[in-house]
Design a protein around this motif. Structure first.
Motif, PDB file in Angstrom:
ATOM      1  N   ASN A 183      -6.350  46.812  74.564  1.00  0.00           N
ATOM      2  CA  ASN A 183      -7.012  46.699  75.850  1.00  0.00           C
ATOM      3  C   ASN A 183      -5.921  46.661  76.907  1.00  0.00           C
ATOM      4  OD1 ASN A 183      -6.001  44.045  76.056  1.00  0.00           O
ATOM      5  ND2 ASN A 183      -7.856  43.150  75.187  1.00  0.00           N
ATOM      6  N   GLU A 184      -6.257  46.284  78.134  1.00  0.00           N
ATOM      7  CA  GLU A 184      -5.260  46.367  79.198  1.00  0.00           C
ATOM      8  C   GLU A 184      -4.095  45.412  78.982  1.00  0.00           C
ATOM      9  OE1 GLU A 184      -7.532  43.315  82.305  1.00  0.00           O
ATOM     10  OE2 GLU A 184      -7.160  45.400  82.852  1.00  0.00           O
ATOM     11  N   ASN A 185      -4.276  44.394  78.133  1.00  0.00           N
ATOM     12  CA  ASN A 185      -3.212  43.438  77.884  1.00  0.00           C
ATOM     13  C   ASN A 185      -2.534  43.632  76.536  1.00  0.00           C
ATOM     14  OD1 ASN A 185      -3.472  42.081  80.349  1.00  0.00           O
ATOM     15  ND2 ASN A 185      -5.120  40.807  79.572  1.00  0.00           N
ATOM     16  N   THR A 186      -2.911  44.639  75.751  1.00  0.00           N
ATOM     17  CA  THR A 186      -2.305  44.848  74.444  1.00  0.00           C
ATOM     18  C   THR A 186      -2.007  46.326  74.229  1.00  0.00           C
ATOM     19  OG1 THR A 186      -4.422  45.121  73.269  1.00  0.00           O
ATOM     20  CG2 THR A 186      -3.570  42.882  73.473  1.00  0.00           C
ATOM     21  N   GLN A 187      -0.850  46.605  73.624  1.00  0.00           N
ATOM     22  CA  GLN A 187      -0.485  47.964  73.232  1.00  0.00           C
ATOM     23  C   GLN A 187       0.185  47.880  71.866  1.00  0.00           C
ATOM     24  OE1 GLN A 187       1.297  46.892  76.394  1.00  0.00           O
ATOM     25  NE2 GLN A 187      -0.720  47.094  77.331  1.00  0.00           N
ATOM     26  N   THR A 188       0.095  48.956  71.081  1.00  0.00           N
ATOM     27  CA  THR A 188       0.566  48.922  69.696  1.00  0.00           C
ATOM     28  C   THR A 188       1.435  50.133  69.385  1.00  0.00           C
ATOM     29  OG1 THR A 188      -1.358  47.657  68.949  1.00  0.00           O
ATOM     30  CG2 THR A 188      -0.173  48.888  67.276  1.00  0.00           C
ATOM     31  N   VAL A 219       1.309  41.774  73.475  1.00  0.00           N
ATOM     32  CA  VAL A 219       0.220  41.031  74.114  1.00  0.00           C
ATOM     33  C   VAL A 219       0.782  40.402  75.382  1.00  0.00           C
ATOM     34  CG1 VAL A 219      -1.514  39.221  73.877  1.00  0.00           C
ATOM     35  CG2 VAL A 219      -0.838  40.572  71.879  1.00  0.00           C
ATOM     36  N   VAL A 220       0.303  40.859  76.528  1.00  0.00           N
ATOM     37  CA  VAL A 220       0.844  40.451  77.825  1.00  0.00           C
ATOM     38  C   VAL A 220       0.072  39.246  78.350  1.00  0.00           C
ATOM     39  CG1 VAL A 220       1.274  41.159  80.205  1.00  0.00           C
ATOM     40  CG2 VAL A 220       1.601  42.799  78.331  1.00  0.00           C
ATOM     41  N   GLU A 221       0.806  38.198  78.647  1.00  0.00           N
ATOM     42  CA  GLU A 221       0.205  37.005  79.242  1.00  0.00           C
ATOM     43  C   GLU A 221       0.053  37.162  80.752  1.00  0.00           C
ATOM     44  OE1 GLU A 221       0.879  32.139  79.235  1.00  0.00           O
ATOM     45  OE2 GLU A 221       2.507  33.474  78.611  1.00  0.00           O
ATOM     46  N   ALA A 222       1.046  37.746  81.400  1.00  0.00           N
ATOM     47  CA  ALA A 222       1.001  37.954  82.852  1.00  0.00           C
ATOM     48  C   ALA A 222       2.035  39.005  83.218  1.00  0.00           C
ATOM     49  CB  ALA A 222       1.286  36.656  83.597  1.00  0.00           C
ATOM     50  N   GLY A 239       5.394  32.823  75.226  1.00  0.00           N
ATOM     51  CA  GLY A 239       4.993  32.773  76.627  1.00  0.00           C
ATOM     52  C   GLY A 239       4.999  31.383  77.239  1.00  0.00           C
ATOM     53  N   VAL A 240       4.202  31.241  78.300  1.00  0.00           N
ATOM     54  CA  VAL A 240       4.212  30.040  79.133  1.00  0.00           C
ATOM     55  C   VAL A 240       3.233  28.984  78.646  1.00  0.00           C
ATOM     56  CG1 VAL A 240       3.699  29.170  81.456  1.00  0.00           C
ATOM     57  CG2 VAL A 240       5.005  31.273  81.173  1.00  0.00           C
ATOM     58  N   GLY A 241       2.027  29.419  78.226  1.00  0.00           N
ATOM     59  CA  GLY A 241       1.007  28.458  77.824  1.00  0.00           C
ATOM     60  C   GLY A 241       0.171  27.977  78.993  1.00  0.00           C
ATOM     61  N   ASN A 242      -0.909  27.314  78.666  1.00  0.00           N
ATOM     62  CA  ASN A 242      -1.826  26.774  79.666  1.00  0.00           C
ATOM     63  C   ASN A 242      -1.630  25.268  79.828  1.00  0.00           C
ATOM     64  OD1 ASN A 242      -2.997  29.254  80.096  1.00  0.00           O
ATOM     65  ND2 ASN A 242      -4.968  28.760  79.159  1.00  0.00           N
ATOM     66  N   GLY A 243      -1.881  24.803  81.051  1.00  0.00           N
ATOM     67  CA  GLY A 243      -1.941  23.379  81.314  1.00  0.00           C
ATOM     68  C   GLY A 243      -0.626  22.641  81.196  1.00  0.00           C
ATOM     69  N   PHE A 253       4.355  29.000  86.466  1.00  0.00           N
ATOM     70  CA  PHE A 253       4.188  28.365  85.166  1.00  0.00           C
ATOM     71  C   PHE A 253       3.389  27.068  85.236  1.00  0.00           C
ATOM     72  CE2 PHE A 253       8.631  30.072  83.695  1.00  0.00           C
ATOM     73  CZ  PHE A 253       8.182  31.370  83.869  1.00  0.00           C
ATOM     74  N   HIS A 254       3.400  26.407  86.380  1.00  0.00           N
ATOM     75  CA  HIS A 254       2.856  25.055  86.501  1.00  0.00           C
ATOM     76  C   HIS A 254       1.334  25.049  86.356  1.00  0.00           C
ATOM     77  CE1 HIS A 254       2.906  20.870  87.631  1.00  0.00           C
ATOM     78  NE2 HIS A 254       2.195  21.075  88.721  1.00  0.00           N
ATOM     79  N   ARG A 255       0.855  24.320  85.374  1.00  0.00           N
ATOM     80  CA  ARG A 255      -0.585  24.137  85.112  1.00  0.00           C
ATOM     81  C   ARG A 255      -1.329  25.472  85.065  1.00  0.00           C
ATOM     82  NH1 ARG A 255      -1.610  18.859  89.090  1.00  0.00           N
ATOM     83  NH2 ARG A 255      -0.051  17.523  88.062  1.00  0.00           N
ATOM     84  N   ARG A 256      -0.673  26.455  84.526  1.00  0.00           N
ATOM     85  CA  ARG A 256      -1.247  27.785  84.420  1.00  0.00           C
ATOM     86  C   ARG A 256      -2.502  27.773  83.555  1.00  0.00           C
ATOM     87  NH1 ARG A 256      -0.514  33.143  84.706  1.00  0.00           N
ATOM     88  NH2 ARG A 256      -1.267  34.351  82.943  1.00  0.00           N
ATOM     89  N   GLN A 257      -3.460  28.632  83.891  1.00  0.00           N
ATOM     90  CA  GLN A 257      -4.651  28.841  83.068  1.00  0.00           C
ATOM     91  C   GLN A 257      -4.844  30.348  82.906  1.00  0.00           C
ATOM     92  OE1 GLN A 257      -6.402  26.479  81.475  1.00  0.00           O
ATOM     93  NE2 GLN A 257      -5.076  24.900  82.371  1.00  0.00           N
ATOM     94  N   GLY A 258      -4.690  30.843  81.702  1.00  0.00           N
ATOM     95  CA  GLY A 258      -4.815  32.269  81.440  1.00  0.00           C
ATOM     96  C   GLY A 258      -5.617  32.541  80.184  1.00  0.00           C
ATOM     97  N   THR A 259      -5.686  33.803  79.796  1.00  0.00           N
ATOM     98  CA  THR A 259      -6.563  34.242  78.703  1.00  0.00           C
ATOM     99  C   THR A 259      -5.781  34.663  77.464  1.00  0.00           C
ATOM    100  OG1 THR A 259      -6.570  36.529  79.523  1.00  0.00           O
ATOM    101  CG2 THR A 259      -8.271  35.042  80.380  1.00  0.00           C
TER     102      THR A 259
END
Length: 302
Positions: free
Chosen positions: A3-8, A19-22, A81-85, A94-100
Motif C-alpha cells: 500500500n502507500e506505506n509499504t513496498q517490496t 514499512v514507512v512510519e512517516a 522507528g519512533v513508536g507511539n506515546g 517524535f514526542h507523544r506521536r500517534q501513528g498507524t
C-alpha cells in the motif's frame, strides 16, 4: 502486499518489505549535514528534489521506516522507528506521536507474534521505538516471540551502567527505559559485538562512529548483495561527500571513515545500499569513479 506505506523487493531468496512510519521535511539541510555546504545541494537539486530536499525552504526530507526481511523461513525487522506515546521532549516529530505503524505492519502480512528477530542497528530514539508497546502504563515487548539483537557497545553506553552516569542526554535515558530495558527484563535481548550471524543470508557487523555500537546488516543470497547501513547516511549528499557527517554522529572522524569504507566495499562488491532514512526510493547502487562515489541506479520496488 503493498500500500502507500509499504513496498517490496526480492533479493535472491530474501524478500524485503519497506514499512514507512512517516515521511516529512525534517530539518534545514545544513543543520542535518553541517559541513555539506550549499553547492552540493544546488548542483544536484534536479534529482534531490522533492524526495530528499525541499529547495524553496532548504529542508532535508527524511523517512522513518522499518525493513521487514523474510529469510530462511523467519521474519526479521531492521529498526523499529519512533513508536507511539513516547516522551521525547525537544523532538516535536517524535514526542507523544500517534501513528498507524502497527496496522501498516499487519497490512504487510506481519503479525507481532510472528516476528522472530528484531535488529536495532543502534539505540537512537527513531530506531527502537516500536520495540515495545504501552500495556496499561507498563512498557512491554511489542514482539513477544522475537529475539532483539542489540549492539553491546550501545547498550553499555546508553544503559544505566554506562551513560546514565556519564552525561547522556535525558532523552537517551527515556529511550533506554521505555524501549530497551523492557526487552532485557523479559530475557529477549541479545547483546553482540564484532559480528553476529543471523542466518545463512544475514550477518550483522560493527560499524561504529554514528554511535559507539552502530552496525550494518549485510545480506548475501545467490548473486544478490545488500547492506543496510542505518544512520551512516541520512542524505544522498553524504554519498557524494562521505566526509560529511550528520549532526547526530558522535565520533566524527570514525563515522566518516566507516562511511567511506562501507561505500567502497558496496561499490566493489555490487551491494545495494539501504539507508535508514532516505525520503524517496529507499535503496541504491553506488559506483566509485576517479576516486569519488556516485549514485548509480535506484532500486525499483522500495
Amino acid at each position: 502486499m503493498t500500500n502507500e506505506n509499504t513496498q517490496t523487493l526480492l533479493l535472491g531468496d530474501v524478500e524485503i518489505t519497506r514499512v514507512v512510519e512517516a515521511r516529512a521535511p525534517f530539518a534545514a539541510a545544513r543543520d542535518l549535514v553541517p559541513d555539506s555546504g550549499t553547492d552540493v545541494w544546488k548542483e544536484n537539486g534536479d534529482w534531490l528534489a522533492p524526495d530528499h530536499w525541499q529547495p524553496d525552504a532548504d529542508l532535508a526530507v527524511l523517512a522513518l521506516q522499518t525493513w521487514v526481511l523474510r529469510s530462511g523461513g523467519r521474519t526479521v525487522l531492521v529498526d523499529t522507528g519512533v513508536g507511539n506515546g513516547r516522551e521525547r521532549p525537544g523532538s516535536p516529530l517524535f514526542h507523544r506521536r500517534q501513528g498507524t505503524f502497527m496496522a501498516d505492519l499487519e497490512a504487510a502480512g506481519v503479525r507481532p507474534e510472528e516476528v522472530d528477530v528484531v535488529v536495532n542497528t543502534h539505540l537512537h530514539a527513531d530506531h527502537v521505538g516500536w520495540n515495545t508497546l504501552d500495556a496499561g502504563g507498563e512498557w512491554v515487548p511489542a514482539f513477544p516471540n522475537a529475539q532483539y539483537l542489540i549492539p553491546a557497545a550501545d547498550d553499555a553506553y546508553f544503559g544505566p551502567r554506562g551513560g546514565y552516569g556519564g552525561g547522556v542526554r535525558e532523552v537517551d535515558r527515556l529511550v533506554y527505559e521505555d524501549s530497551v530495558a523492557p526487552v532485557h527484563r523479559t530475557g529477549q535481548a541479545i547483546l553482540w559485538e564484532g559480528s553476529h550471524r543471523i542466518d545463512g543470508h544475514l550477518t550483522l557487523e560493527a560499524a561504529p562512529g554514528h554511535t559507539p555500537g552502530s552496525s550494518v546488516l549485510r545480506l548475501a543470497s545467490g548473486t544478490d548483495r545488500a547492506v543496510f547501513v542505518g544512520d551512516m547516511l541520512h542524505s544522498p549528499v553524504q554519498v557524494l561527500r562521505p566526509s560529511c557527517n550528520s549532526c547526530f554522529c558522535m565520533d566524527a572522524a570514525q563515522a566518516a571513515d566507516t562511511r567511506r569504507r562501507t561505500l567502497a566495499r558496496a561499490a566493489e562488491l555490487g551491494e545495494l545500499v539501504v539507508p535508514a532514512h532516505f525520503g524517496g526510493t529507499g535503496a541504491f547502487e553506488v559506483r566509485e569513479e576517479k576516486g569519488r562515489f556516485v549514485i548509480g541506479a535506484w532500486a525499483s520496488g522500495i
